[in-house]
Design a protein around this motif. Structure first.
Motif, PDB file in Angstrom:
ATOM      1  N   TYR A   1       0.823  -1.209   0.000  1.00 55.74           N
ATOM      2  CA  TYR A   1       0.000   0.000   0.000  1.00 55.74           C
ATOM      3  C   TYR A   1       0.863   1.268   0.000  1.00 55.74           C
ATOM      4  CZ  TYR A   1      -4.004   2.979   0.990  1.00 55.74           C
ATOM      5  OH  TYR A   1      -4.984   3.939   0.919  1.00 55.74           O
ATOM      6  N   LYS A   2       2.034   1.194   0.657  1.00 56.71           N
ATOM      7  CA  LYS A   2       2.945   2.339   0.719  1.00 56.71           C
ATOM      8  C   LYS A   2       4.017   2.284  -0.384  1.00 56.71           C
ATOM      9  CE  LYS A   2       2.589   2.816   5.765  1.00 56.71           C
ATOM     10  NZ  LYS A   2       3.362   2.743   7.048  1.00 56.71           N
ATOM     11  N   ALA A   3       3.995   1.202  -1.179  1.00 59.58           N
ATOM     12  CA  ALA A   3       5.065   0.973  -2.175  1.00 59.58           C
ATOM     13  C   ALA A   3       6.419   1.037  -1.473  1.00 59.58           C
ATOM     14  CB  ALA A   3       4.986   1.963  -3.329  1.00 59.58           C
ATOM     15  N   ASP A   4       6.508   0.321  -0.366  1.00 53.14           N
ATOM     16  CA  ASP A   4       7.722   0.302   0.458  1.00 53.14           C
ATOM     17  C   ASP A   4       8.688  -0.747  -0.087  1.00 53.14           C
ATOM     18  OD1 ASP A   4       9.623   0.366   2.414  1.00 53.14           O
ATOM     19  OD2 ASP A   4       8.361  -0.500   3.993  1.00 53.14           O
ATOM     20  N   PHE A   5       9.537  -0.321  -1.035  1.00 49.12           N
ATOM     21  CA  PHE A   5      10.529  -1.235  -1.617  1.00 49.12           C
ATOM     22  C   PHE A   5      11.767  -0.434  -1.994  1.00 49.12           C
ATOM     23  CE2 PHE A   5       8.591   0.577  -5.339  1.00 49.12           C
ATOM     24  CZ  PHE A   5       9.572   0.573  -6.321  1.00 49.12           C
ATOM     25  N   THR A   6      12.873  -1.157  -2.187  1.00 55.25           N
ATOM     26  CA  THR A   6      14.135  -0.531  -2.582  1.00 55.25           C
ATOM     27  C   THR A   6      14.749  -1.315  -3.738  1.00 55.25           C
ATOM     28  OG1 THR A   6      14.536   0.173  -0.302  1.00 55.25           O
ATOM     29  CG2 THR A   6      16.412   0.213  -1.813  1.00 55.25           C
ATOM     30  N   CYS A   7      15.116  -0.626  -4.791  1.00 53.76           N
ATOM     31  CA  CYS A   7      15.768  -1.294  -5.928  1.00 53.76           C
ATOM     32  C   CYS A   7      17.209  -1.630  -5.571  1.00 53.76           C
ATOM     33  CB  CYS A   7      15.750  -0.400  -7.163  1.00 53.76           C
ATOM     34  SG  CYS A   7      14.111  -0.122  -7.858  1.00 53.76           S
ATOM     35  N   PRO A   8      17.699  -2.806  -5.965  1.00 51.75           N
ATOM     36  CA  PRO A   8      19.092  -3.164  -5.679  1.00 51.75           C
ATOM     37  C   PRO A   8      20.072  -2.290  -6.459  1.00 51.75           C
ATOM     38  CG  PRO A   8      18.038  -4.837  -7.056  1.00 51.75           C
ATOM     39  CD  PRO A   8      16.968  -3.903  -6.632  1.00 51.75           C
ATOM     40  N   SER A   9      21.304  -2.267  -6.009  1.00 55.69           N
ATOM     41  CA  SER A   9      22.320  -1.364  -6.558  1.00 55.69           C
ATOM     42  C   SER A   9      22.631  -1.637  -8.029  1.00 55.69           C
ATOM     43  CB  SER A   9      23.608  -1.471  -5.733  1.00 55.69           C
ATOM     44  OG  SER A   9      24.095  -2.823  -5.753  1.00 55.69           O
ATOM     45  N   TRP A  10      22.440  -2.882  -8.485  1.00 53.47           N
ATOM     46  CA  TRP A  10      22.801  -3.208  -9.867  1.00 53.47           C
ATOM     47  C   TRP A  10      21.752  -2.759 -10.895  1.00 53.47           C
ATOM     48  CZ3 TRP A  10      22.080  -7.040  -6.116  1.00 53.47           C
ATOM     49  CH2 TRP A  10      20.913  -7.801  -6.221  1.00 53.47           C
ATOM     50  N   PHE A  11      20.630  -2.262 -10.449  1.00 52.53           N
ATOM     51  CA  PHE A  11      19.642  -1.712 -11.386  1.00 52.53           C
ATOM     52  C   PHE A  11      20.190  -0.410 -11.970  1.00 52.53           C
ATOM     53  CE2 PHE A  11      15.191  -3.463 -10.087  1.00 52.53           C
ATOM     54  CZ  PHE A  11      15.699  -4.753 -10.057  1.00 52.53           C
ATOM     55  N   SER A  12      20.039  -0.239 -13.273  1.00 45.56           N
ATOM     56  CA  SER A  12      20.444   1.020 -13.903  1.00 45.56           C
ATOM     57  C   SER A  12      19.479   2.121 -13.469  1.00 45.56           C
ATOM     58  CB  SER A  12      20.437   0.886 -15.420  1.00 45.56           C
ATOM     59  OG  SER A  12      19.112   0.668 -15.903  1.00 45.56           O
ATOM     60  N   THR A  13      19.920   3.376 -13.610  1.00 41.96           N
ATOM     61  CA  THR A  13      19.084   4.516 -13.211  1.00 41.96           C
ATOM     62  C   THR A  13      17.769   4.532 -13.976  1.00 41.96           C
ATOM     63  OG1 THR A  13      21.061   5.811 -12.702  1.00 41.96           O
ATOM     64  CG2 THR A  13      19.004   7.028 -13.019  1.00 41.96           C
ATOM     65  N   SER A  14      17.817   4.240 -15.278  1.00 44.10           N
ATOM     66  CA  SER A  14      16.601   4.263 -16.099  1.00 44.10           C
ATOM     67  C   SER A  14      15.652   3.134 -15.714  1.00 44.10           C
ATOM     68  CB  SER A  14      16.955   4.176 -17.587  1.00 44.10           C
ATOM     69  OG  SER A  14      17.798   3.069 -17.841  1.00 44.10           O
ATOM     70  N   THR A  15      16.209   1.987 -15.288  1.00 43.27           N
ATOM     71  CA  THR A  15      15.368   0.883 -14.825  1.00 43.27           C
ATOM     72  C   THR A  15      14.645   1.273 -13.546  1.00 43.27           C
ATOM     73  OG1 THR A  15      16.937  -0.731 -15.726  1.00 43.27           O
ATOM     74  CG2 THR A  15      15.321  -1.553 -14.155  1.00 43.27           C
ATOM     75  N   LYS A  16      15.386   1.857 -12.606  1.00 40.14           N
ATOM     76  CA  LYS A  16      14.798   2.275 -11.334  1.00 40.14           C
ATOM     77  C   LYS A  16      13.658   3.273 -11.553  1.00 40.14           C
ATOM     78  CE  LYS A  16      19.042   1.733  -8.589  1.00 40.14           C
ATOM     79  NZ  LYS A  16      20.091   2.453  -7.816  1.00 40.14           N
ATOM     80  N   LYS A  17      13.887   4.224 -12.452  1.00 39.86           N
ATOM     81  CA  LYS A  17      12.868   5.252 -12.710  1.00 39.86           C
ATOM     82  C   LYS A  17      11.591   4.633 -13.253  1.00 39.86           C
ATOM     83  CE  LYS A  17      15.889   9.257 -13.504  1.00 39.86           C
ATOM     84  NZ  LYS A  17      16.371  10.245 -14.508  1.00 39.86           N
ATOM     85  N   LEU A  18      11.739   3.696 -14.201  1.00 42.64           N
ATOM     86  CA  LEU A  18      10.559   3.079 -14.805  1.00 42.64           C
ATOM     87  C   LEU A  18       9.791   2.243 -13.783  1.00 42.64           C
ATOM     88  CD1 LEU A  18       8.741   2.416 -17.180  1.00 42.64           C
ATOM     89  CD2 LEU A  18      10.326   0.582 -17.834  1.00 42.64           C
ATOM     90  N   ILE A  19      10.515   1.440 -12.998  1.00 46.38           N
ATOM     91  CA  ILE A  19       9.852   0.587 -12.003  1.00 46.38           C
ATOM     92  C   ILE A  19       9.114   1.432 -10.973  1.00 46.38           C
ATOM     93  CG2 ILE A  19      10.292  -0.992 -10.073  1.00 46.38           C
ATOM     94  CD1 ILE A  19      12.334  -2.409 -11.818  1.00 46.38           C
ATOM     95  N   LYS A  20       9.711   2.543 -10.548  1.00 47.68           N
ATOM     96  CA  LYS A  20       9.049   3.402  -9.561  1.00 47.68           C
ATOM     97  C   LYS A  20       7.796   4.060 -10.137  1.00 47.68           C
ATOM     98  CE  LYS A  20      13.087   4.200  -6.652  1.00 47.68           C
ATOM     99  NZ  LYS A  20      14.105   5.167  -6.180  1.00 47.68           N
ATOM    100  N   LYS A  21       7.806   4.326 -11.455  1.00 48.60           N
ATOM    101  CA  LYS A  21       6.614   4.892 -12.092  1.00 48.60           C
ATOM    102  C   LYS A  21       5.498   3.853 -12.212  1.00 48.60           C
ATOM    103  CE  LYS A  21       8.963   8.438 -14.867  1.00 48.60           C
ATOM    104  NZ  LYS A  21       9.342   8.856 -16.238  1.00 48.60           N
ATOM    105  N   ILE A  22       5.897   2.580 -12.405  1.00 51.81           N
ATOM    106  CA  ILE A  22       4.896   1.506 -12.501  1.00 51.81           C
ATOM    107  C   ILE A  22       4.375   1.146 -11.115  1.00 51.81           C
ATOM    108  CG2 ILE A  22       4.465  -0.893 -13.186  1.00 51.81           C
ATOM    109  CD1 ILE A  22       6.632  -0.580 -15.314  1.00 51.81           C
ATOM    110  N   LEU A  23       5.279   1.045 -10.134  1.00 54.18           N
ATOM    111  CA  LEU A  23       4.880   0.681  -8.769  1.00 54.18           C
ATOM    112  C   LEU A  23       4.528   1.934  -7.966  1.00 54.18           C
ATOM    113  CD1 LEU A  23       7.393  -2.219  -7.978  1.00 54.18           C
ATOM    114  CD2 LEU A  23       5.077  -2.329  -8.944  1.00 54.18           C
ATOM    115  N   ASP A  24       3.711   2.757  -8.571  1.00 53.40           N
ATOM    116  CA  ASP A  24       3.146   3.933  -7.911  1.00 53.40           C
ATOM    117  C   ASP A  24       1.861   3.476  -7.221  1.00 53.40           C
ATOM    118  OD1 ASP A  24       1.824   6.248  -7.178  1.00 53.40           O
ATOM    119  OD2 ASP A  24       2.108   7.265  -9.098  1.00 53.40           O
ATOM    120  N   PRO A  25       1.764   3.601  -5.886  1.00 53.65           N
ATOM    121  CA  PRO A  25       0.578   3.084  -5.181  1.00 53.65           C
ATOM    122  C   PRO A  25      -0.712   3.825  -5.528  1.00 53.65           C
ATOM    123  CG  PRO A  25       1.993   4.315  -3.687  1.00 53.65           C
ATOM    124  CD  PRO A  25       2.762   4.165  -4.962  1.00 53.65           C
TER     125      PRO A  25
END
Length: 452
Positions: free
Chosen positions: A229-253
């Motif tokens: 419900y809070k989208a409480d997650f952390t992307c691991p360090s090996w994710f590229s910046t563009s990957t992190k941005k896209l995942i955070k936009k999709i996992l928007d609560p």
């Protein structure tokens, strides 16, 4: 299938049924061959009485309607539907490359380019389903299969919803799916947009492909729901910046501000190496869906199961050699890495001795053993697992009089727990498993010669 005496093979319409590929509460899926064309398919067999008892008819009609509506290279295809007086048969495409889940288990995690390729195919499939008014609602790696060429195929529409189920507020209201992959708006049960909820699940899948673990996980269900419900997650360090941005936009609560599928497809990370699918659209008629449930319909339209007697050896050999998903090279080599919902090994021991040794190895691991006829065992776990008690169906097939194939298949419980079980019991069955000293091609040649 027994190694003793003759055995029969069942025919349904133009299809000859083979071994069981999987089974659940309401259905059993069998390998089958179209005797007219030689094509291999899978047939989902359902018991009408059980469906009526559990009021599952509407859900089944929905599943059949969904599969008939979808004609896409990244979605399992339904060929036809048949019915007898007591059963319903859904003939579907046979996909032999295993689950995407197994690839994650085997490789721990996927490289970014490989994950992107599967994610692109997943989005292609989901976007097309939505364009046809179909929402999957249970997207997860276990429901994503791979064909022999490594192409992703979305399966299992048992929890899907057609657009007709959308209520006056324009939202769906059925809470369903697998907790770790479910969107927060589904959990609070105030109505949700099926397309936005499916995209959330796709985002979780992308995270799992690249991380090798879930973004939201907790042994306590309420704690898990709070994280989602809070989208409480952390992307691991090996994710590229563009990957992190896209995942955070999709996992928007907040589904109102969550990125849309159209925006995902236009995202720079997504577009890298992207090739839109090419396929022909078809006009689909759903008029025949209700007819298979109509008891007052034309009885000549019903199919009849009939048994045909054949030598047991040929039955067993055909089950092995004609299955597109079974390479003889992997049958006679010790299996490592990926284990699917079923796994097989070869043995030189007699069938009764094989079953006795499996029974002896399973007992200390906390499994009750139920004996069945025709060289079958059912192993039932005593302790509760992540998805209920693990249950394993075991069957011995005769390849030649001195060589048997042993199949262990998960019939209930969690796939990863089955994976761990198989690796544990393998240590106690080292004297049962057989691996040839010579070349695999030589074994293949011997078996083909034996079948003549």
């Amino acid at each position: 299938m027994s190694s003793q005496g003759g055995a029969g093979r069942t025919r349904v319409g133009r299809y000859e049924l083979g071994r069981t590929l999987g089974e659940g509460t309401f259905a059993k899926v069998k390998f089958a061959k179209n005797v007219q064309t030689g094509e291999h398919v899978a047939i989902k067999i359902l018991d009408k009485e059980k469906l009526l008892k559990h009021k599952m008819i509407d859900q089944l009609k929905r599943e059949i309607s969904t599969m008939k509506l979808i004609r896409h290279p990244n979605v399992i295809r339904m060929h036809e539907v048949m019915a007898s007086k007591t059963k319903i048969y859904i003939v579907i495409e046979l996909v032999t490359g295993g689950e995407l889940f197994d690839k994650i288990v085997s490789h721990r995690r996927l490289k970014e380019d490989d994950a992107r390729k599967y994610f692109q195919q997943l989005i292609n499939a989901v976007d097309y389903c939505h364009s046809r008014g179909v929402y999957h609602r249970d997207l997860k790696p276990e429901n994503l299969l791979l064909d022999a060429n490594g192409t992703l195929k979305v399966s299992d529409f048992g929890l899907s919803a057609l657009s007709q189920q959308v209520q006056k507020d324009g939202l769906l209201h059925t809470t369903c799916g697998t907790p770790n992959y479910v969107a927060p708006e589904v959990i609070i049960n105030k109505g949700y947009d099926g397309a936005k909820a499916d995209l959330w699940s796709c985002g979780v899948i992308l995270f799992v492909l690249m991380a090798g673990y879930l973004p939201f996980e907790d042994s306590n269900l309420m704690s898990l729901y709070k994280k989602i419900y809070k989208a409480d997650f952390t992307c691991p360090s090996w994710f590229s910046t563009s990957t992190k941005k896209l995942i955070k936009k999709i996992l928007d609560p907040n589904p109102n501000t969550r990125i849309t599928i159209a925006e995902v497809i236009n995202n720079e990370w997504f577009k890298k190496g992207y090739q839109p699918p090419t396929f022909e659209t078809e006009d689909i008629n759903l008029d025949d869906v209700n007819s298979i449930f109509d008891e007052s319909g034309d009885p000549t339209q019903l199919v009849v199961e009939r048994r045909e007697e054949r030598p047991a050896l040929m039955n067993a050999f055909e089950l092995i050699s004609t299955s597109q998903g079974l390479n003889l090279g992997t049958l006679f080599e010790k299996q490592t890495g990926s284990v699917k919902r079923e796994t097989r090994f070869a043995s030189r021991l007699p069938a009764n001795e094989i079953l006795s040794k499996i029974e002896a190895a399973a007992g200390p691991m906390g499994f009750n053993v139920q004996k069945r006829n025709n060289c079958k065992l059912k192993l039932q776990g005593e302790s509760p697992g992540r998805k209920g008690q693990l249950a394993i169906a075991t069957e011995v097939f005769e390849v030649t009089p001195s060589l048997h194939m042993v199949e262990l298949r998960k019939s209930n419980g969690d796939t990863l727990e089955f994976h761990n079980f198989y690796h544990s019991i393998s240590n106690g069955l080292k004297d049962v498993m057989w691996k040839p000293d010579g070349n695999i091609a030589e074994v293949d040649r011997i078996l083909h010669h034996r079948s003549q």
